[in-house]
Design a protein around this motif. Structure first.
Motif, PDB file in Angstrom:
ATOM      1  N   UNK A  64       5.745 -11.792  15.559  1.00 23.49           N
ATOM      2  CA  UNK A  64       5.063 -10.513  15.390  1.00 23.49           C
ATOM      3  C   UNK A  64       3.874 -10.385  16.310  1.00 23.49           C
ATOM      4  N   UNK A  65       3.577  -9.160  16.684  1.00 23.78           N
ATOM      5  CA  UNK A  65       2.455  -8.923  17.579  1.00 23.78           C
ATOM      6  C   UNK A  65       1.135  -9.085  16.838  1.00 23.78           C
ATOM      7  N   UNK A  66       0.088  -9.544  17.535  1.00 24.81           N
ATOM      8  CA  UNK A  66      -1.216  -9.627  16.892  1.00 24.81           C
ATOM      9  C   UNK A  66      -1.780  -8.223  16.690  1.00 24.81           C
ATOM     10  N   UNK A  67      -2.718  -8.123  15.778  1.00 24.45           N
ATOM     11  CA  UNK A  67      -3.366  -6.819  15.571  1.00 24.45           C
ATOM     12  C   UNK A  67      -2.562  -5.949  14.655  1.00 24.45           C
ATOM     13  N   UNK A  68      -2.178  -4.789  15.113  1.00 25.85           N
ATOM     14  CA  UNK A  68      -1.428  -3.859  14.289  1.00 25.85           C
ATOM     15  C   UNK A  68      -2.268  -2.675  13.883  1.00 25.85           C
ATOM     16  N   UNK A  69      -3.596  -2.792  13.979  1.00 24.20           N
ATOM     17  CA  UNK A  69      -4.459  -1.670  13.687  1.00 24.20           C
ATOM     18  C   UNK A  69      -4.676  -1.415  12.207  1.00 24.20           C
ATOM     19  N   UNK A  70      -5.701  -0.641  11.923  1.00 24.84           N
ATOM     20  CA  UNK A  70      -6.021  -0.252  10.554  1.00 24.84           C
ATOM     21  C   UNK A  70      -5.215   0.996  10.206  1.00 24.84           C
ATOM     22  N   UNK A  71      -4.613   0.970   9.020  1.00 22.54           N
ATOM     23  CA  UNK A  71      -3.751   2.061   8.572  1.00 22.54           C
ATOM     24  C   UNK A  71      -4.128   2.475   7.157  1.00 22.54           C
ATOM     25  N   UNK A  72      -3.614   3.620   6.734  1.00 22.57           N
ATOM     26  CA  UNK A  72      -3.652   4.057   5.339  1.00 22.57           C
ATOM     27  C   UNK A  72      -2.207   3.997   4.861  1.00 22.57           C
ATOM     28  N   UNK A  73      -1.804   2.904   4.214  1.00 25.94           N
ATOM     29  CA  UNK A  73      -0.413   2.782   3.781  1.00 25.94           C
ATOM     30  C   UNK A  73      -0.031   3.903   2.820  1.00 25.94           C
ATOM     31  N   UNK A  74       1.245   4.239   2.824  1.00 22.42           N
ATOM     32  CA  UNK A  74       1.756   5.246   1.901  1.00 22.42           C
ATOM     33  C   UNK A  74       3.153   4.830   1.458  1.00 22.42           C
ATOM     34  N   UNK A  75       3.734   5.630   0.590  1.00 24.38           N
ATOM     35  CA  UNK A  75       5.036   5.302   0.032  1.00 24.38           C
ATOM     36  C   UNK A  75       6.121   5.220   1.108  1.00 24.38           C
ATOM     37  N   UNK A  76       6.041   6.060   2.123  1.00 26.64           N
ATOM     38  CA  UNK A  76       7.037   5.998   3.196  1.00 26.64           C
ATOM     39  C   UNK A  76       7.001   4.658   3.926  1.00 26.64           C
ATOM     40  N   UNK A  77       5.803   4.128   4.134  1.00 28.94           N
ATOM     41  CA  UNK A  77       5.679   2.826   4.780  1.00 28.94           C
ATOM     42  C   UNK A  77       6.289   1.736   3.894  1.00 28.94           C
ATOM     43  N   UNK A  78       6.064   1.820   2.583  1.00 31.23           N
ATOM     44  CA  UNK A  78       6.639   0.836   1.663  1.00 31.23           C
ATOM     45  C   UNK A  78       8.162   0.950   1.668  1.00 31.23           C
ATOM     46  N   UNK A  79       8.701   2.169   1.679  1.00 35.89           N
ATOM     47  CA  UNK A  79      10.153   2.351   1.746  1.00 35.89           C
ATOM     48  C   UNK A  79      10.710   1.696   3.010  1.00 35.89           C
TER      49      UNK A  79
END
Length: 176
Positions: free
Chosen positions: A22-37
């Motif tokens: 996996x790549x380092x980092x990935x950034x700050x996000x606001x997770x939501x249900x679509x991301x969990x799906x």
């Protein structure tokens, strides 16, 4: 936002001398249900959306829910597992001893009992992540995957601790 499949931890599948994928980092996000799906799809886990709008991944002997509660800086992501195996009130003392041992030895899920009105006692496991102003994508993915794996491991562990092996048959496959 999108999850790189190589960033999903592979528990036990990577040799010790091989660096994590996996790549380092990935950034700050606001997770939501679509991301969990998306994450559940990539983990090849079956899921449903319940009447309250929460995601649930069903296994034979338990269900794991993926819930967002609260708003803004107080928003929490919770992974809560409801274990279906019923126990009697007479079993509760032994259950508390067993799950106290689990809670001392592990970080998650923290497990507790719930006694229903009919006197049936069931176990519930839970892990939570305060989302606040956002979280790192890698942290969110690895935490969620770890919590799912730990929920499965707890079910196997409690079966061993209570001598219920005859009741457990391949309970680690979702959707059975």
């Amino acid at each position: 936002m999108s999850i790189d499949p190589s960033s999903i931890p592979n528990f036990g599948g990577r040799p010790a001398n091989e660096p994590p994928a996996g790549p380092p980092g990935g950034g700050v996000i606001r997770p939501d249900q679509d991301l969990v799906k998306q994450l559940l799809d990539q983990m090849e886990l079956k899921y449903v959306v319940d009447d309250e709008g929460d995601l649930a991944a069903p296994w034979e002997d338990f269900r794991t829910y993926f819930m967002f509660r609260g708003e803004g800086e107080q928003e929490v992501f919770a992974v809560r597992t409801f274990y279906d195996r019923p126990y009697s009130l007479d079993d509760k003392g032994r259950l508390l001893e067993v799950i106290d041992g689990w809670n001392r030895q592990t970080l998650w899920p923290k497990v507790y009992t719930h006694t229903h009105d009919d006197g049936t006692v069931r176990l519930i496991g839970e892990a939570q992540l305060l989302l606040g102003l956002g979280v790192g994508l890698e942290h969110f993915v690895s935490s969620t995957v770890s919590w799912v794996r730990a929920s499965i491991d707890f079910d196997k562990w409690v079966v061993e601790q209570l001598g219920l092996e005859q009741d457990a048959e391949e309970g680690d496959e979702p959707g059975e």
